[in-house]
Design a protein around this motif. Structure first.
Motif, PDB file in Angstrom:
ATOM      1  N   VAL A 216      15.228  43.052  41.368  1.00  0.00           N
ATOM      2  CA  VAL A 216      16.906  44.001  41.215  1.00  0.00           C
ATOM      3  C   VAL A 216      17.572  43.066  40.086  1.00  0.00           C
ATOM      4  N   SER A 217      17.945  43.627  39.064  1.00  0.00           N
ATOM      5  CA  SER A 217      18.260  42.806  38.185  1.00  0.00           C
ATOM      6  C   SER A 217      19.903  42.595  37.805  1.00  0.00           C
ATOM      7  N   LEU A 218      20.263  41.693  37.961  1.00  0.00           N
ATOM      8  CA  LEU A 218      21.793  40.965  38.291  1.00  0.00           C
ATOM      9  C   LEU A 218      22.403  41.477  37.090  1.00  0.00           C
ATOM     10  N   PHE A 219      24.005  42.309  37.298  1.00  0.00           N
ATOM     11  CA  PHE A 219      24.799  42.275  36.332  1.00  0.00           C
ATOM     12  C   PHE A 219      25.412  41.212  35.735  1.00  0.00           C
ATOM     13  N   TYR A 220      26.127  40.579  34.563  1.00  0.00           N
ATOM     14  CA  TYR A 220      27.653  39.537  34.801  1.00  0.00           C
ATOM     15  C   TYR A 220      28.381  39.493  34.467  1.00  0.00           C
ATOM     16  N   ILE A 221      29.889  38.822  34.646  1.00  0.00           N
ATOM     17  CA  ILE A 221      31.035  39.174  33.850  1.00  0.00           C
ATOM     18  C   ILE A 221      30.996  38.192  33.245  1.00  0.00           C
ATOM     19  N   LYS A 222      31.731  38.352  32.173  1.00  0.00           N
ATOM     20  CA  LYS A 222      31.591  36.802  31.786  1.00  0.00           C
ATOM     21  C   LYS A 222      33.497  36.782  31.756  1.00  0.00           C
ATOM     22  N   ASN A 223      34.296  35.790  31.959  1.00  0.00           N
ATOM     23  CA  ASN A 223      35.599  35.425  31.635  1.00  0.00           C
ATOM     24  C   ASN A 223      35.630  34.729  29.953  1.00  0.00           C
ATOM     25  N   CYS A 224      35.756  35.465  29.001  1.00  0.00           N
ATOM     26  CA  CYS A 224      36.367  34.938  27.673  1.00  0.00           C
ATOM     27  C   CYS A 224      37.815  34.704  27.463  1.00  0.00           C
ATOM     28  N   THR A 225      38.419  34.558  27.992  1.00  0.00           N
ATOM     29  CA  THR A 225      40.142  34.526  28.602  1.00  0.00           C
ATOM     30  C   THR A 225      40.083  33.092  28.074  1.00  0.00           C
ATOM     31  N   LYS A 226      41.906  32.999  28.012  1.00  0.00           N
ATOM     32  CA  LYS A 226      41.613  31.189  28.113  1.00  0.00           C
ATOM     33  C   LYS A 226      42.074  30.823  29.208  1.00  0.00           C
ATOM     34  N   ASP A 227      42.141  32.018  30.593  1.00  0.00           N
ATOM     35  CA  ASP A 227      42.491  31.786  32.230  1.00  0.00           C
ATOM     36  C   ASP A 227      41.733  31.440  33.412  1.00  0.00           C
ATOM     37  N   SER A 228      42.053  30.775  34.228  1.00  0.00           N
ATOM     38  CA  SER A 228      41.064  31.470  35.155  1.00  0.00           C
ATOM     39  C   SER A 228      41.902  32.452  36.221  1.00  0.00           C
ATOM     40  N   LEU A 229      40.221  33.144  36.694  1.00  0.00           N
ATOM     41  CA  LEU A 229      40.598  34.307  36.611  1.00  0.00           C
ATOM     42  C   LEU A 229      39.801  34.415  37.994  1.00  0.00           C
ATOM     43  N   LEU A 230      39.855  35.683  38.856  1.00  0.00           N
ATOM     44  CA  LEU A 230      39.495  36.231  39.854  1.00  0.00           C
ATOM     45  C   LEU A 230      38.792  37.499  39.414  1.00  0.00           C
ATOM     46  N   ILE A 231      37.967  37.758  39.883  1.00  0.00           N
ATOM     47  CA  ILE A 231      37.027  39.439  38.543  1.00  0.00           C
ATOM     48  C   ILE A 231      36.366  39.638  40.275  1.00  0.00           C
TER      49      ILE A 231
ATOM     50  N   MET B 273      30.500  32.812  34.168  1.00  0.00           N
ATOM     51  CA  MET B 273      29.825  34.120  33.858  1.00  0.00           C
ATOM     52  C   MET B 273      29.600  34.420  36.267  1.00  0.00           C
ATOM     53  N   ILE B 274      30.144  35.213  35.801  1.00  0.00           N
ATOM     54  CA  ILE B 274      29.854  35.489  37.825  1.00  0.00           C
ATOM     55  C   ILE B 274      28.857  36.622  37.946  1.00  0.00           C
ATOM     56  N   SER B 275      28.293  37.332  39.108  1.00  0.00           N
ATOM     57  CA  SER B 275      26.879  38.156  39.113  1.00  0.00           C
ATOM     58  C   SER B 275      27.776  38.677  39.713  1.00  0.00           C
ATOM     59  N   VAL B 276      27.809  40.146  39.924  1.00  0.00           N
ATOM     60  CA  VAL B 276      28.464  41.157  40.329  1.00  0.00           C
ATOM     61  C   VAL B 276      26.852  42.257  40.978  1.00  0.00           C
ATOM     62  N   ASP B 277      27.599  42.812  42.043  1.00  0.00           N
ATOM     63  CA  ASP B 277      26.606  43.927  42.337  1.00  0.00           C
ATOM     64  C   ASP B 277      25.814  44.724  42.356  1.00  0.00           C
ATOM     65  N   PRO B 278      24.203  44.559  41.917  1.00  0.00           N
ATOM     66  CA  PRO B 278      23.785  45.002  41.285  1.00  0.00           C
ATOM     67  C   PRO B 278      23.258  47.238  41.008  1.00  0.00           C
ATOM     68  N   TYR B 279      24.108  47.026  43.141  1.00  0.00           N
ATOM     69  CA  TYR B 279      23.679  48.504  43.244  1.00  0.00           C
ATOM     70  C   TYR B 279      24.487  48.775  42.824  1.00  0.00           C
TER      71      TYR B 279
ATOM     72  N   LEU C 291      28.703  41.743  30.817  1.00  0.00           N
ATOM     73  CA  LEU C 291      29.843  42.021  30.359  1.00  0.00           C
ATOM     74  C   LEU C 291      30.986  41.363  29.576  1.00  0.00           C
ATOM     75  N   GLU C 292      31.069  41.603  28.667  1.00  0.00           N
ATOM     76  CA  GLU C 292      32.558  39.665  27.995  1.00  0.00           C
ATOM     77  C   GLU C 292      34.020  40.698  28.591  1.00  0.00           C
ATOM     78  N   TYR C 293      34.535  40.092  29.260  1.00  0.00           N
ATOM     79  CA  TYR C 293      35.848  40.284  29.868  1.00  0.00           C
ATOM     80  C   TYR C 293      36.507  39.280  28.514  1.00  0.00           C
ATOM     81  N   ARG C 294      37.696  40.915  28.003  1.00  0.00           N
ATOM     82  CA  ARG C 294      38.312  39.187  26.691  1.00  0.00           C
ATOM     83  C   ARG C 294      39.808  39.312  26.947  1.00  0.00           C
ATOM     84  N   TYR C 295      40.588  40.564  28.043  1.00  0.00           N
ATOM     85  CA  TYR C 295      41.813  40.853  28.225  1.00  0.00           C
ATOM     86  C   TYR C 295      42.063  39.093  28.806  1.00  0.00           C
ATOM     87  N   ALA C 296      43.104  38.884  27.449  1.00  0.00           N
ATOM     88  CA  ALA C 296      44.255  37.446  27.510  1.00  0.00           C
ATOM     89  C   ALA C 296      45.818  37.874  27.637  1.00  0.00           C
TER      90      ALA C 296
END
Length: 156
Positions: free
Chosen positions: A28-43, A91-97, A144-149
């Motif tokens: 199972v290949s993992l998927f990742y979301i990278k926080n590209c903002t200057k804030d700490s986020l819960l994703i 980066m956090i890993s997300v549910d690959p399923y 996926l690079e999350y860029r919302y600031a």
């Protein structure tokens, strides 16, 4: 001679057992979301179009919490931040399923400063979170690079 037969027979039995009992590994290949903002986020990546309670953050969407579950609501926030707290450039890993089963998902982000100071009901009511609709095409090489600031302290 007898020892060689026993060793040979034992090796044969072990090889047969190994091939018949062992399971084929499903990679199972993992998927990742990278926080590209200057804030700490819960994703959280979800198939749900509404913001889930803390109980369901960091869980696979395939998991359904039984009614007899005795986990306390007090620990839900603590469990939610494990695996979903992303400092800047993390980066956090997300549910690959979920990425295999659905074409459209929702990314929910809540600033750490908001999450630790407000209960989920207030976060929902005042819309102190961001929700983005994403598809498989938005993940490039499973990232996926999350860029919302948000310039203010509050998400829209």
């Amino acid at each position: 001679m007898k020892t060689r037969k026993i060793v040979g027979l034992s090796l044969f039995v072990l090889m047969v057992l190994n091939t018949t009992v062992s399971c084929v590994m499903d990679r199972v290949s993992l998927f990742y979301i990278k926080n590209c903002t200057k804030d700490s986020l819960l994703i959280n990546l979800s198939k749900s179009d509404t913001l889930d309670d803390w109980d369901f953050w960091g869980m696979q969407d395939a998991y359904v919490m039984p009614r007899s579950d005795t986990r306390g609501k007090d620990d839900a926030f603590t469990r939610a931040i494990i695996g979903s707290l992303a400092p800047p450039d993390f980066m956090i890993s997300v549910d690959p399923y979920i990425c295999q089963q659905y074409d459209t998902y929702y990314i929910y982000t809540i600033k750490w400063s908001v999450a630790k100071n407000y209960p989920m009901d207030v976060i929902r009511k005042k819309k102190l979170y961001d929700r983005q609709i994403v598809t498989k095409k938005d993940f490039h090489d499973r990232l996926l690079e999350y860029r919302y600031a948000c310039p203010t302290g509050v998400m829209k």
